[in-house]
Scaffold this motif. Structure first.
Motif, PDB file in Angstrom:
ATOM      1  N   ALA A 210       0.833  -1.211   0.000  1.00  0.00           N
ATOM      2  CA  ALA A 210       0.000   0.000   0.000  1.00  0.00           C
ATOM      3  C   ALA A 210       0.866   1.259   0.000  1.00  0.00           C
ATOM      4  N   HIS A 213      -0.980   4.825   0.307  1.00  0.00           N
ATOM      5  CA  HIS A 213      -1.471   5.081   1.665  1.00  0.00           C
ATOM      6  C   HIS A 213      -0.301   5.399   2.603  1.00  0.00           C
ATOM      7  N   PRO A 224      -0.092   5.186   9.971  1.00  0.00           N
ATOM      8  CA  PRO A 224      -1.412   4.950   9.378  1.00  0.00           C
ATOM      9  C   PRO A 224      -2.030   3.602   9.767  1.00  0.00           C
ATOM     10  N   LEU A 226      -5.405   0.754   8.444  1.00  0.00           N
ATOM     11  CA  LEU A 226      -6.533   0.417   7.576  1.00  0.00           C
ATOM     12  C   LEU A 226      -7.466  -0.465   8.390  1.00  0.00           C
ATOM     13  N   LYS A 246     -12.423   7.956   3.434  1.00  0.00           N
ATOM     14  CA  LYS A 246     -11.188   8.715   3.637  1.00  0.00           C
ATOM     15  C   LYS A 246     -11.092   9.104   5.106  1.00  0.00           C
ATOM     16  N   ALA A 297      -9.542   4.107   5.539  1.00  0.00           N
ATOM     17  CA  ALA A 297      -8.112   4.383   5.359  1.00  0.00           C
ATOM     18  C   ALA A 297      -7.727   5.572   6.224  1.00  0.00           C
ATOM     19  N   VAL A 334      -4.693   7.809  -0.330  1.00  0.00           N
ATOM     20  CA  VAL A 334      -5.121   6.762   0.619  1.00  0.00           C
ATOM     21  C   VAL A 334      -6.303   5.982   0.042  1.00  0.00           C
ATOM     22  N   ASP A 337      -5.431   3.066  -2.566  1.00  0.00           N
ATOM     23  CA  ASP A 337      -5.135   1.750  -1.998  1.00  0.00           C
ATOM     24  C   ASP A 337      -6.351   1.134  -1.304  1.00  0.00           C
ATOM     25  N   ALA A 338      -7.150   1.951  -0.673  1.00  0.00           N
ATOM     26  CA  ALA A 338      -8.337   1.409   0.012  1.00  0.00           C
ATOM     27  C   ALA A 338      -9.322   0.823  -1.009  1.00  0.00           C
TER      28      ALA A 338
END
Ligand code: BES
Ligand code: ZN
Ligand code: ZN
Length: 480
Positions: A210, A213, A224, A226, A246, A297, A334, A337-338
């Motif tokens: 990722a 992100h 970070p 997820l 987000k 994310a 972000v 990738d999410a």
């Protein structure tokens, strides 16, 4: 804050306030005419009561033993889910301000019960978590009366509380809600709603590749996260909806630093994730027959010494490379990738994301409509029509391929900005689309609507909770 909600016959009512929704036709219910007839005729004759939206008239007749005050709450031309939501919220705000503990609302139709409860809970929300508790007044009891059974009480309470969860999280200052704190709270709220929850940390994101992100989070000392939540009922069909949010817990802009004024409210840059979390906790409790997941994310966009520099090239989870020319366009990174994670690892058949993605959406639509951008008309229609039914407005914007051209990279597959200010909301959505694997997808840009700059008759300044109820309804309508 816990309000006891119940349905009672008007004859048995004991309340500080009884609120009557009044349309501009000024037709009063018989029960009201019986007790307040003279005063009503006078208010109509003098034009003091017109039944306009947000008009509140307090009847100053002597209190009776059972009801201390009657309020007339204007709803405009029609009494429907939208107008009762606002009127109930306004009645609660007005009653609480005047010290009421027991508020009753008169409803003429069963279909109004759920939106009235949602509105009353909305109106009861106060952004007061950081105030001395003795400064805060609250309602103890909400009583519904009129031609109703109260059968939909529970669904109204579930959704109303979900919206307030979203608002509470969005209003939290970023010193208390970083990516990790947000992830922990999402896990706790998800589990309490009966959902499966998985939290991925920095190492897990690294293993997944990722890179987009991680690039956003690396300028912050707070790494970070997820978070994936899942609701998988036994009676679901093949469709699997994934709600993607987000969750930038603070957006300084990174090295492409925002000016001080623009940064003031940037704790609300996680409103998309808070919206999706609110929605899926309500879905977990309402139990519609649809598989629903949620991918949040979370990252803090800071200009620390390890921060991504303008011009850095990162590799997203789906293998595409992105030149980060502006570190303030971090939401799309972000979400890239999410969305890939939702399409590939969650196996979603449909994606909806919510994000405070662009300042440009306020230029286009102000704080009235949520921008709706999609690669699939029937999915977009689901969002629009669910919103319409309850008074949340979504407006479609075009998604022609031409809008992607300025974001094609020279040295990389993509660049994260287009190079000019034109159609900023659309170009951001076109960027996101590159990470959906052609899954039916709808994007909601809530940057204009997620935050109330001024208080409303039924809400304080701050998080609006916009789109939570619409998304819950999308899931309910899908399964019915
Ligand atoms: N979080 C902001 C978008 C935003 C702006 C939300 C104002 C709420 C109010 C987002 O990350 C951002 O900064 N977007 C940039 C994109 C630009 C650099 C292409 C913007 O809108 O200016
Ligand atoms: Zn930004
Ligand atoms: Zn942002």
């Amino acid at each position: 804050m816990n309000i006891n909600i119940k349905t009672e016959a008007i004859a048995e009512l004991q309340a500080d306030v009884l609120a009557w929704p009044i349309t501009s036709e000024l037709q009063f219910a018989d029960e009201l005419k019986r007790v307040q007839g003279d005063q009503l005729s006078e208010l109509v004759q003098t034009g003091e009561a017109k039944g306009k939206v947000a008009e509140l008239t307090i009847l100053h007749s002597p209190p009776t033993e059972s009801i201390r005050r009657h309020y007339l709450v204007g709803v405009g031309d029609v009494l429907d889910a939208n107008s009762i939501f606002k009127a109930a919220g306004q009645a609660v705000c007005a009653a609480v301000k005047r010290g009421a503990k027991r508020l009753a609302i008169h409803l003429s139709d069963e279909s109004l019960v759920r939106p009235a409860i949602e509105g009353a809970l909305y109106g009861s929300y106060q952004n007061a978590a950081y105030k001395k508790s003795d400064d805060v007044r609250a309602l103890d009891e909400l009583i519904l009366c009129g031609s109703i059974t109260g059968a939909s009480e529970q669904s109204g309470e579930i959704t109303g509380q979900a919206v307030n969860l979203t608002r509470e999280l969005v209003n939290m200052p970023a010193n208390d809600l970083g990516p990790q704190e947000f992830a922990e709270r999402a896990e706790a709220e998800g589990k309490a709603a009966g959902l499966e929850v998985e939290v991925l940390d920095e190492d897990a994101l690294q293993k997944l590749g990722a890179g987009a992100h991680l690039a956003v989070g690396q300028g912050s000392a707070r790494p970070p996260r997820l978070v994936c939540l899942s609701y998988a009922p036994d009676n679901a069909g093949d469709d699997h909806l994934c709600l993607v949010g987000k969750g930038i817990t603070f957006d300084t802009g990174g090295l492409s630093l925002k000016p001080a004024k623009s940064m003031e409210t940037m704790k609300y840059d996680m409103a998309g994730a808070a919206t999706m979390l609110g929605a899926i906790t309500a879905i977990g409790r309402l139990r519609p027959a649809l598989r629903v997941s949620c991918v949040l994310a979370m990252a803090e966009n800071m200009p620390g010494s390890r921060a991504t520099r303008p011009g850095d090239i990162v590799r997203a989870m789906n293998g595409q490379t992105i030149e980060v020319l502006n570190t303030d366009a971090e939401g799309r990174l972000v979400l890239a990738d999410a969305l890939t994670y939702a399409a590939r690892h969650v196996d979603a058949t449909h994606l909806i994301d919510a994000a405070t993605l662009t300042g440009a959406v306020s230029v286009a639509l102000g704080n009235i409509h949520v921008a709706l951008l999609s690669n699939n008309e029937s999915l977009a229609d689901r969002v629009r029509s669910s919103g319409l039914a309850i008074g949340e407005r979504f407006w479609p914007l075009p998604m022609d391929e031409d809008y992607l051209a300025p974001m094609r990279g020279e040295q990389s597959d993509l660049r994260n900005i287009s190079g000019n200010r034109n159609a900023g909301t659309i170009t951001a959505a076109k960027f996101l689309e590159q990470f959906t694997d052609d899954t039916p997808w709808a994007h909601l840009d809530i940057a204009g609507t997620g935050w109330l700059e001024k208080p409303l008759p039924h809400a304080p300044r701050g998080a609006s909770g916009m789109a939570v109820r619409s998304l819950v309804r999308v899931a309910e309508e899908w399964s019915s």
